[in-house]
Enzyme design. Structure first.
Site, PDB file in Angstrom:
ATOM      1  N   SER A 149      44.310  64.237  50.459  1.00  0.00           N
ATOM      2  CA  SER A 149      45.213  64.883  51.416  1.00  0.00           C
ATOM      3  C   SER A 149      46.659  64.710  50.979  1.00  0.00           C
ATOM      4  CB  SER A 149      44.996  64.225  52.785  1.00  0.00           C
ATOM      5  OG  SER A 149      46.022  64.563  53.675  1.00  0.00           O
ATOM      6  N   TYR A 162      44.319  56.898  58.160  1.00  0.00           N
ATOM      7  CA  TYR A 162      44.096  58.101  57.352  1.00  0.00           C
ATOM      8  C   TYR A 162      44.820  58.017  56.003  1.00  0.00           C
ATOM      9  CZ  TYR A 162      43.105  62.988  56.418  1.00  0.00           C
ATOM     10  OH  TYR A 162      42.634  64.135  55.865  1.00  0.00           O
TER      11      TYR A 162
HETATM   12  N1  NAP Z   1      41.551  69.794  57.986  1.00  0.00           N
HETATM   13  C1  NAP Z   1      42.609  69.407  57.345  1.00  0.00           C
HETATM   14  O1  NAP Z   1      43.754  69.818  57.648  1.00  0.00           O
HETATM   15  C2  NAP Z   1      42.483  68.449  56.166  1.00  0.00           C
HETATM   16  C3  NAP Z   1      43.618  68.197  55.392  1.00  0.00           C
HETATM   17  C4  NAP Z   1      43.518  67.336  54.311  1.00  0.00           C
HETATM   18  C5  NAP Z   1      42.298  66.771  53.976  1.00  0.00           C
HETATM   19  N2  NAP Z   1      41.214  67.023  54.747  1.00  0.00           N
HETATM   20  C6  NAP Z   1      39.974  66.379  54.376  1.00  0.00           C
HETATM   21  O2  NAP Z   1      38.945  67.340  54.257  1.00  0.00           O
HETATM   22  C7  NAP Z   1      37.682  66.717  54.480  1.00  0.00           C
HETATM   23  C8  NAP Z   1      36.869  67.572  55.446  1.00  0.00           C
HETATM   24  O3  NAP Z   1      37.510  67.560  56.711  1.00  0.00           O
HETATM   25  P1  NAP Z   1      37.494  68.790  57.706  1.00  0.00           P
HETATM   26  O4  NAP Z   1      38.902  69.106  58.006  1.00  0.00           O
HETATM   27  O5  NAP Z   1      36.586  69.842  57.184  1.00  0.00           O
HETATM   28  O6  NAP Z   1      36.923  68.075  59.011  1.00  0.00           O
HETATM   29  P2  NAP Z   1      35.597  68.320  59.881  1.00  0.00           P
HETATM   30  O7  NAP Z   1      35.415  69.759  60.171  1.00  0.00           O
HETATM   31  O8  NAP Z   1      35.692  67.360  60.992  1.00  0.00           O
HETATM   32  O9  NAP Z   1      34.434  67.888  58.885  1.00  0.00           O
HETATM   33  C9  NAP Z   1      34.209  66.542  58.545  1.00  0.00           C
HETATM   34  C10 NAP Z   1      32.876  66.492  57.824  1.00  0.00           C
HETATM   35  O10 NAP Z   1      32.669  65.160  57.350  1.00  0.00           O
HETATM   36  C11 NAP Z   1      31.352  64.767  57.743  1.00  0.00           C
HETATM   37  N3  NAP Z   1      31.298  63.326  57.919  1.00  0.00           N
HETATM   38  C12 NAP Z   1      32.123  62.551  58.679  1.00  0.00           C
HETATM   39  N4  NAP Z   1      31.730  61.273  58.613  1.00  0.00           N
HETATM   40  C13 NAP Z   1      30.630  61.251  57.800  1.00  0.00           C
HETATM   41  C14 NAP Z   1      29.772  60.234  57.353  1.00  0.00           C
HETATM   42  N5  NAP Z   1      29.948  58.949  57.713  1.00  0.00           N
HETATM   43  N6  NAP Z   1      28.756  60.551  56.514  1.00  0.00           N
HETATM   44  C15 NAP Z   1      28.571  61.828  56.136  1.00  0.00           C
HETATM   45  N7  NAP Z   1      29.349  62.845  56.527  1.00  0.00           N
HETATM   46  C16 NAP Z   1      30.368  62.551  57.356  1.00  0.00           C
HETATM   47  C17 NAP Z   1      31.068  65.521  59.039  1.00  0.00           C
HETATM   48  O11 NAP Z   1      29.664  65.701  59.178  1.00  0.00           O
HETATM   49  P3  NAP Z   1      28.711  64.925  60.207  1.00  0.00           P
HETATM   50  O12 NAP Z   1      29.504  64.626  61.442  1.00  0.00           O
HETATM   51  O13 NAP Z   1      27.589  65.895  60.409  1.00  0.00           O
HETATM   52  O14 NAP Z   1      28.268  63.700  59.474  1.00  0.00           O
HETATM   53  C18 NAP Z   1      31.718  66.858  58.728  1.00  0.00           C
HETATM   54  O15 NAP Z   1      30.830  67.673  58.025  1.00  0.00           O
HETATM   55  C19 NAP Z   1      37.987  65.314  55.009  1.00  0.00           C
HETATM   56  O16 NAP Z   1      37.846  64.364  53.987  1.00  0.00           O
HETATM   57  C20 NAP Z   1      39.440  65.423  55.431  1.00  0.00           C
HETATM   58  O17 NAP Z   1      40.093  64.186  55.399  1.00  0.00           O
HETATM   59  C21 NAP Z   1      41.269  67.850  55.839  1.00  0.00           C
END
Ligand code: NAP
Length: 260
Positions: A149, A162
Site C-alpha cells: 500500500s 496497517y
Molecule cells: N482497498 C484499498 O484501497 C487498498 C489500498 C491499498 C492496499 N490494499 C490491499 O489490498 C488487499 C485486498 O484488500 P481489499 O481492499 O480488496 O479488501 P477486501 O475487499 O476487504 O478483501 C480482503 C480479502 O482478504 C481476505 N482475507 C482477510 N483476512 C484473511 C485471512 N486471514 N486469510 C485469508 N484471507 C483473508 C478476505 O477474504 P475472507 O474474509 O473470505 O477470508 C478478502 O477476500 C489487502 O491486502 C489490502 O491491504 C487495499
C-alpha cells in the site's frame, strides 16, 4: 471479465489470496480472462465458489483453496501442497489483508488492536509468498507479487496496525528480490492507493480512487513485464513518496500530531 482473450498467458497457474472480495476478486477474474488457471484463496467458501463458477462459465479455469493466512504454518503447508498438486504455481499473489483496526476505548497501539493485521498482512503474506519459493527456485521459474500500500511509505495517525505490516511486506519483497536475482523468480511489490472495496472506510477523502476492475486490468498488464514495483495510481504515489521524505516533524505538523 473479457472472455475471449486467449493469447499465451505470462503464467499458467496462479494463487490469489483474498480472492473472495475486492481487489483479489478482480485480479483473479482478470488473470482467468488472460488464460491463467487461478486458485482462489480466502476463508469464506461461498463467495469463492461463486467466483469459481463465474470464471468456469466463461471458459476459464478456477479452483477454490480455503485458506486462513493468519495461521501461518498451516498456510505454508497448504500452499506447498497446492504447488505439488497443480504441477507448480507460476504466480503467487499475496493479496489477503485486513484493514486498519480500531477498538472502542483502546489505543491504536495496543497489541489486541494490532494483532490481527500483523498476523494477516505481514506474517500471512510472508507465509504465502515463501511457501512454494524453494520449489519455484528449483524449477527456475516463478513470480511473487505482494499487494502492499502507499500507506507503507510513511507513518499515518492511528494506523500502526496497517502501515507497519505493509511497510514490512514491502521490505520483505525488496529483500527477496535481491536474494532471488538470477534465479528465474521475479518479485513485484504493488503499492496501491485507494481502491473501492469493502475495506475502505467512508470516513476520509479518497483522492484518485480506482474501481477494482480498473485496478486489476492495469496491474495484470504491467505484471506481465515482471517489474520490481508497481505504484498505482502514480500521481498519488509520487505525492505520498514526497510527503514521506519530509522531515518527521514537518510530517507530524501536517498530520496534526504536534502539540504546540
Ligand atoms: N482497498 C484499498 O484501497 C487498498 C489500498 C491499498 C492496499 N490494499 C490491499 O489490498 C488487499 C485486498 O484488500 P481489499 O481492499 O480488496 O479488501 P477486501 O475487499 O476487504 O478483501 C480482503 C480479502 O482478504 C481476505 N482475507 C482477510 N483476512 C484473511 C485471512 N486471514 N486469510 C485469508 N484471507 C483473508 C478476505 O477474504 P475472507 O474474509 O473470505 O477470508 C478478502 O477476500 C489487502 O491486502 C489490502 O491491504 C487495499
Amino acid at each position: 471479465m473479457a472472455s475471449a482473450r486467449r493469447e499465451r498467458p505470462a503464467w499458467r497457474t496462479a494463487l490469489v489470496t483474498g480472492a473472495s472480495s475486492g481487489i483479489g476478486h478482480a485480479l483473479a477474474r482478470e488473470l482467468a480472462a488472460a488464460g491463467v488457471h487461478v486458485f482462489l484463496g480466502a476463508r469464506r467458501e461461498v463467495p469463492l465458489r461463486a467466483l469459481a463458477d463465474h470464471i468456469r462459465a466463461r471458459g476459464g479455469a478456477a479452483d477454490v483453496v480455503l485458506l486462513d493466512v493468519s495461521q501461518a504454518d498451516a498456510c505454508v503447508a497448504r500452499v506447498r501442497q497446492l504447488d505439488q498438486d497443480c504441477g507448480g504455481l507460476e504466480l503467487v499473489v499475496a493479496n489477503a489483508g485486513a484493514g486498519p483496526r480500531r477498538r472502542e476505548g483502546a489505543p491504536s497501539y495496543q497489541w489486541e488492536v494490532l494483532a490481527e493485521a500483523f498476523h494477516t498482512n505481514f506474517c500471512g503474506a510472508a507465509a504465502t509468498l515463501t511457501a512454494a519459493l524453494p520449489a519455484m527456485v528449483a524449477r527456475g521459474r516463478g513470480h511473487l507479487v505482494g499487494i502492499s500500500s502507499l500507506a507503507s511509505f510513511g507513518a499515518l495517525p492511528d494506523a500502526a496496525s496497517y502501515c507497519a505490516p505493509k511497510a514490512g511486506l514491502s521490505m520483505l519483497l525488496d529483500c527477496l528480490r535481491l536474494d532471488l536475482a538470477g534465479s528465474g523468480v521475479a518479485v513485484t511489490a504493488v503499492h496501491a492507493g485507494f481502491v473501492r472495496t469493502p475495506m475502505l472506510e467512508d470516513t476520509h477523502a479518497q483522492p484518485q480512487r480506482l474501481e477494482p476492475d480498473v485496478f486489476a486490468t492495469r496491474v495484470v498488464a504491467r505484471l506481465a513485464r515482471r517489474p520490481a514495483r508497481i505504484d498505482i495510481p502514480q500521481p498519488l504515489a509520487l505525492g505520498a513518496r514526497l510527503f514521506a521524505g519530509l522531515p518527521a516533524r514537518v510530517r507530524a505538523l501536517a498530520l496534526g500530531r504536534v502539540k504546540r
